[in-house]
Design a protein around this motif. Sequence first.
Motif, PDB file in Angstrom:
ATOM      1  N   ALA A 159      -4.982   4.562  -1.170  1.00  0.00           N
ATOM      2  CA  ALA A 159      -4.177   3.591  -0.416  1.00  0.00           C
ATOM      3  C   ALA A 159      -4.863   3.193   0.889  1.00  0.00           C
ATOM      4  O   ALA A 159      -4.871   2.007   1.256  1.00  0.00           O
ATOM      5  CB  ALA A 159      -2.799   4.177  -0.132  1.00  0.00           C
ATOM      6  N   LEU A 163       1.775   1.600  -3.571  1.00  0.00           N
ATOM      7  CA  LEU A 163       0.594   2.079  -4.287  1.00  0.00           C
ATOM      8  C   LEU A 163       0.433   3.583  -4.110  1.00  0.00           C
ATOM      9  O   LEU A 163       0.196   4.319  -5.081  1.00  0.00           O
ATOM     10  CB  LEU A 163      -0.643   1.347  -3.767  1.00  0.00           C
ATOM     11  CG  LEU A 163      -1.979   1.606  -4.465  1.00  0.00           C
ATOM     12  CD1 LEU A 163      -1.960   1.052  -5.873  1.00  0.00           C
ATOM     13  CD2 LEU A 163      -3.119   0.988  -3.665  1.00  0.00           C
ATOM     14  N   PHE A 164       0.575   4.051  -2.871  1.00  0.00           N
ATOM     15  CA  PHE A 164       0.486   5.485  -2.580  1.00  0.00           C
ATOM     16  C   PHE A 164       1.543   6.264  -3.356  1.00  0.00           C
ATOM     17  O   PHE A 164       1.246   7.292  -3.979  1.00  0.00           O
ATOM     18  CB  PHE A 164       0.659   5.708  -1.069  1.00  0.00           C
ATOM     19  CG  PHE A 164       0.877   7.142  -0.678  1.00  0.00           C
ATOM     20  CD1 PHE A 164      -0.200   8.007  -0.549  1.00  0.00           C
ATOM     21  CD2 PHE A 164       2.156   7.624  -0.442  1.00  0.00           C
ATOM     22  CE1 PHE A 164       0.005   9.342  -0.194  1.00  0.00           C
ATOM     23  CE2 PHE A 164       2.369   8.946  -0.083  1.00  0.00           C
ATOM     24  CZ  PHE A 164       1.286   9.801   0.041  1.00  0.00           C
ATOM     25  N   PHE A 200       0.815  -1.206   0.000  1.00  0.00           N
ATOM     26  CA  PHE A 200       0.000   0.000   0.000  1.00  0.00           C
ATOM     27  C   PHE A 200       0.852   1.261   0.000  1.00  0.00           C
ATOM     28  O   PHE A 200       0.449   2.283  -0.559  1.00  0.00           O
ATOM     29  CB  PHE A 200      -0.945  -0.026   1.203  1.00  0.00           C
ATOM     30  CG  PHE A 200      -1.802  -1.265   1.241  1.00  0.00           C
ATOM     31  CD1 PHE A 200      -2.820  -1.443   0.323  1.00  0.00           C
ATOM     32  CD2 PHE A 200      -1.566  -2.269   2.169  1.00  0.00           C
ATOM     33  CE1 PHE A 200      -3.595  -2.584   0.331  1.00  0.00           C
ATOM     34  CE2 PHE A 200      -2.339  -3.414   2.192  1.00  0.00           C
ATOM     35  CZ  PHE A 200      -3.352  -3.574   1.264  1.00  0.00           C
TER      36      PHE A 200
END
Length: 225
Positions: free
Chosen positions: A214, A77-78, A74
Amino acid sequence: MMTNLFSVFDPSTNLFNLSLNWLSTFIGLLLIPSMYWFIPSRHHIIWTSILLTLHKEFKTLLGNLGKNGSTFIFISLFSFIMFNNFMGLFPYIFTSSSHLLYTLTLALPLWLSFMLYGWINNTQHMFTHLVPQGTPSILMPFMVCIETISNIIRPGTLAVRLAANMIAGHLLMTLLGNTGSSLSYYLIIILIITQILLLMLESAVAIIQSYVFAVLSTLYSSEVN
């Protein structure tokens, strides 16, 4: 000439019938090599502190049942979404995160992997999620339908939220910018100040939307454990 308002978001630059505009998605990767310098720069120290803060927050959201290292998915992803959002604020760089093709490609595989993991490994737990605690027996069939629909539309809401927020600010800036040639000197000064303020707002939106994407992905994954 622009055929319609949304044509500014079309990936029109091509070479050998291959769209080059999507290469802007990978421009953020050019900033990564500075992470591997022997002596950390100020940019490296600031970015590391941001990542550590995100790691702690995502770890709290995932709870004790979360797998070790799952926060890195995550955090990546962010970072990926935020870099792409910021790249779109520069002139003549294609905003890939304003397209549903980009956002659905991120949201759909994540959601599918969570669902497959949950239904295969925690089937009973997933069934209990369909009926909230304290629901009267007569309302249980309706609650199952509502919870199922809300679960199915999750990747769509994730994708549309990111794309719509990115495209709205860019459209507003494009509309205001196109009126500049027909304005007087004093109005152009006001227009420039407005555009600078909008650019600051879009910078904040770029960070907030990547954070929201996220965090929601983290919350969805915590439900299947």
